[in-house]
Design a protein around this motif. Structure first.
Motif, mmCIF file in Angstrom:
data_model
loop_
_atom_site.group_PDB
_atom_site.id
_atom_site.type_symbol
_atom_site.label_atom_id
_atom_site.label_comp_id
_atom_site.label_asym_id
_atom_site.label_seq_id
_atom_site.Cartn_x
_atom_site.Cartn_y
_atom_site.Cartn_z
ATOM 1 N N LEU A 1 -19.858 12.355 -33.344
ATOM 2 C CA LEU A 1 -20.017 13.286 -34.484
ATOM 3 C C LEU A 1 -18.878 14.381 -34.592
ATOM 4 O O LEU A 1 -18.711 14.658 -35.651
ATOM 5 C CB LEU A 1 -21.380 13.863 -34.501
ATOM 6 C CG LEU A 1 -22.809 13.146 -34.355
ATOM 7 C CD1 LEU A 1 -23.958 14.037 -34.089
ATOM 8 C CD2 LEU A 1 -22.854 12.384 -35.894
ATOM 9 N N ALA A 2 -18.658 14.723 -33.231
ATOM 10 C CA ALA A 2 -17.432 15.520 -33.634
ATOM 11 C C ALA A 2 -16.277 15.021 -33.807
ATOM 12 O O ALA A 2 -15.475 15.955 -34.699
ATOM 13 C CB ALA A 2 -17.247 16.231 -31.885
ATOM 14 N N GLY A 3 -15.981 13.813 -33.835
ATOM 15 C CA GLY A 3 -14.773 13.226 -34.181
ATOM 16 C C GLY A 3 -14.787 12.927 -35.739
ATOM 17 O O GLY A 3 -13.616 13.077 -36.394
ATOM 18 N N ARG A 4 -15.989 12.994 -36.336
ATOM 19 C CA ARG A 4 -16.025 12.362 -37.691
ATOM 20 C C ARG A 4 -16.047 13.843 -38.827
ATOM 21 O O ARG A 4 -15.771 13.739 -39.651
ATOM 22 C CB ARG A 4 -17.372 11.794 -37.958
ATOM 23 C CG ARG A 4 -17.693 11.382 -39.571
ATOM 24 C CD ARG A 4 -16.475 10.527 -39.958
ATOM 25 N NE ARG A 4 -16.585 9.844 -41.217
ATOM 26 C CZ ARG A 4 -16.417 10.422 -42.550
ATOM 27 N NH1 ARG A 4 -16.057 11.653 -42.597
ATOM 28 N NH2 ARG A 4 -16.659 9.538 -43.572
ATOM 29 N N LEU A 5 -16.640 14.990 -37.944
ATOM 30 C CA LEU A 5 -16.661 16.274 -38.811
ATOM 31 C C LEU A 5 -15.548 16.583 -39.537
ATOM 32 O O LEU A 5 -15.552 16.987 -40.922
ATOM 33 C CB LEU A 5 -17.255 17.428 -37.854
ATOM 34 C CG LEU A 5 -18.030 18.418 -38.745
ATOM 35 C CD1 LEU A 5 -18.892 18.238 -39.558
ATOM 36 C CD2 LEU A 5 -18.432 19.642 -37.459
ATOM 37 N N PRO A 6 -14.560 16.945 -38.913
ATOM 38 C CA PRO A 6 -13.143 17.138 -39.595
ATOM 39 C C PRO A 6 -12.768 16.400 -40.977
ATOM 40 O O PRO A 6 -12.394 16.928 -41.797
ATOM 41 C CB PRO A 6 -12.010 16.994 -38.566
ATOM 42 C CG PRO A 6 -12.686 17.059 -37.324
ATOM 43 C CD PRO A 6 -13.954 16.330 -37.359
ATOM 44 N N THR A 7 -13.118 15.094 -40.676
ATOM 45 C CA THR A 7 -12.958 14.127 -41.979
ATOM 46 C C THR A 7 -13.858 14.541 -43.030
ATOM 47 O O THR A 7 -13.682 14.605 -44.262
ATOM 48 C CB THR A 7 -13.088 12.478 -41.410
ATOM 49 O OG1 THR A 7 -12.020 12.277 -40.455
ATOM 50 C CG2 THR A 7 -12.695 11.611 -42.710
ATOM 51 N N THR A 8 -14.994 14.521 -42.613
ATOM 52 C CA THR A 8 -16.136 15.024 -43.691
ATOM 53 C C THR A 8 -15.539 16.233 -44.376
ATOM 54 O O THR A 8 -15.792 16.136 -45.846
ATOM 55 C CB THR A 8 -17.672 15.124 -42.932
ATOM 56 O OG1 THR A 8 -17.958 14.032 -42.501
ATOM 57 C CG2 THR A 8 -18.440 15.655 -44.195
ATOM 58 N N ALA A 9 -15.010 17.067 -43.677
ATOM 59 C CA ALA A 9 -14.666 18.451 -44.425
ATOM 60 C C ALA A 9 -13.659 18.181 -45.054
ATOM 61 O O ALA A 9 -13.354 18.814 -46.159
ATOM 62 C CB ALA A 9 -14.514 19.662 -43.232
ATOM 63 N N ALA A 10 -12.566 17.430 -44.702
ATOM 64 C CA ALA A 10 -11.279 17.143 -45.347
ATOM 65 C C ALA A 10 -11.827 16.323 -46.686
ATOM 66 O O ALA A 10 -11.082 16.691 -47.839
ATOM 67 C CB ALA A 10 -10.502 16.343 -44.563
ATOM 68 N N GLU A 11 -12.742 15.526 -46.865
ATOM 69 C CA GLU A 11 -13.196 14.836 -48.180
ATOM 70 C C GLU A 11 -13.683 15.839 -48.909
ATOM 71 O O GLU A 11 -13.722 15.487 -50.076
ATOM 72 C CB GLU A 11 -14.085 13.920 -47.587
ATOM 73 C CG GLU A 11 -13.489 12.593 -46.794
ATOM 74 C CD GLU A 11 -14.704 11.595 -46.360
ATOM 75 O OE1 GLU A 11 -14.230 10.661 -45.870
ATOM 76 O OE2 GLU A 11 -15.959 11.944 -46.290
ATOM 77 N N ARG A 12 -14.289 16.779 -48.602
ATOM 78 C CA ARG A 12 -15.215 17.586 -49.424
ATOM 79 C C ARG A 12 -14.678 19.035 -49.667
ATOM 80 O O ARG A 12 -15.106 19.962 -50.284
ATOM 81 C CB ARG A 12 -16.747 17.338 -48.904
ATOM 82 C CG ARG A 12 -17.231 16.411 -49.250
ATOM 83 C CD ARG A 12 -18.557 16.128 -48.454
ATOM 84 N NE ARG A 12 -19.042 14.838 -48.689
ATOM 85 C CZ ARG A 12 -19.933 14.360 -49.608
ATOM 86 N NH1 ARG A 12 -20.393 15.263 -50.507
ATOM 87 N NH2 ARG A 12 -20.415 13.014 -49.667
ATOM 88 N N GLY A 13 -13.849 19.506 -48.954
ATOM 89 C CA GLY A 13 -12.957 20.944 -48.806
ATOM 90 C C GLY A 13 -13.353 21.687 -48.113
ATOM 91 O O GLY A 13 -14.620 21.644 -47.377
ATOM 92 N N GLY A 14 -12.373 22.646 -47.695
ATOM 93 C CA GLY A 14 -12.392 23.645 -46.488
ATOM 94 C C GLY A 14 -12.299 23.341 -45.082
ATOM 95 O O GLY A 14 -12.438 24.020 -44.140
ATOM 96 N N ALA A 15 -11.659 22.064 -44.758
ATOM 97 C CA ALA A 15 -11.289 21.561 -43.454
ATOM 98 C C ALA A 15 -10.014 22.410 -42.960
ATOM 99 O O ALA A 15 -10.130 22.683 -41.678
ATOM 100 C CB ALA A 15 -10.612 20.419 -43.764
#
Length: 298
Positions: A101-115
């Motif tokens: 989960l920790a590894g995927r979170l930055p990608t999720t933020a990058a896809e939707r903004g605010g990363a």
């Protein structure tokens, strides 16, 4: 965990939504992410993911965080609340024990903004130290695993003096204990220890249906604001008195504190020195009275 005003500073921008964060996670997105990562929520880690955007917006609004805040989120999971926090313009430090989960979170933020305002720390929140974090957080906002909620909050308040406020989602029964006052049947060790740091209060209920999987318990939001230290007595000394006082709830303090003091007679002497009736029970005392007992022991 923290008061509605959450210790906001004058001039700081109130919570609002950054237009760059275009979409929060809904049920379909949560299930798709879980399938992609082959994540099966476990009771061991207390994983119940929030999949309702309106609930996320409500939590963020109640937290009153915004630009200028550094928010600590414990257990971000798939990122539902993380995206809502980033949408306010705040910096977010997310502590996640699950490496997938920790590894995927930055990608999720990058896809939707605010990363660019997100830092992810792969660690156990119960063992995290101030030096482990990339920034010193000002607020705690989190959906906490039910089985470790109180220990996590107490550890973070002790370890991170920069934390002045917060809002946590916990099991309703835990919320009641965290916010209880003297004389309440739910008043106990968590109530007194949190009161040493400041004022906690229960602010809202959260329905089961907003989680996946649906938990078999009800949830609630607890708010907290750090206040002045109640006295000069050491925290460890006061907490030892509290632990002893509630270890045998039905006994008088004279009897309950016998082991801590060395004998029932000595406990009675210390209680009288502190101006407290030895026949009193622990649930009748507030944190200031417990501090007097600790101070009486020298």
């Amino acid at each position: 965990m923290m008061g509605a005003s959450c210790g906001r500073q004058p001039g700081r921008k109130r919570a609002g939504y950054d237009q760059r964060v275009t979409e929060l996670l809904g049920p379909a997105e949560i299930r798709a992410l879980a399938a992609e990562l082959d994540v099966r929520p476990t009771k061991k880690l207390g994983q119940n993911f929030v999949h309702d955007p309106n609930t996320v917006r409500r939590i963020v609004d109640l937290s009153r965080i915004g630009e200028g805040d550094v928010v600590l989120e414990v257990g971000p999971g798939l990122g539902s609340l993380t995206l809502g926090l980033l949408a306010t313009g705040a910096e977010v430090v997310a502590v996640e024990i699950d490496s997938v989960l920790a590894g995927r979170l930055p990608t999720t933020a990058a896809e939707r903004g605010g990363a660019e305002r997100l830092k992810v720390v792969g660690a156990d929140a119960l063992r995290i130290m101030a030096d482990d974090l990339p920034a010193q957080p000002t607020a705690l906002v989190a959906n906490l695993p039910y089985n470790v909620a109180v220990p996590v909050v107490l550890h973070l308040l002790a370890e991170l003096p920069s934390l002045t406020s917060g809002l946590v989602m916990v099991q309703t029964e835990v919320a009641d204990r965290m916010a209880a006052g003297p004389g309440s049947r739910t008043y106990g060790v968590p109530s007194v220890k949190l009161a040493w740091y400041g004022k906690a209060r229960k602010v809202a209920a959260v329905p089961r249906a907003v989680f996946w999987p649906v938990p078999n318990v009800d949830s609630a939001l607890v708010a907290f604001e750090r206040g002045d230290v109640v006295s000069s007595v050491e925290r460890e000394r006061l907490f030892a008195v509290v632990d002893a006082a509630f270890s045998q709830r039905r006994k008088t303090l004279r009897a309950a504190l016998a082991s801590w003091a060395g004998s029932a007679e000595r406990a009675g002497e210390l209680l009288e020195k502190a101006g407290i009736d030895p026949k009193t029970r622990g649930e009748q005392l507030d944190v200031h009275q417990f501090a007097r007992i600790a101070a009486a022991a020298g």
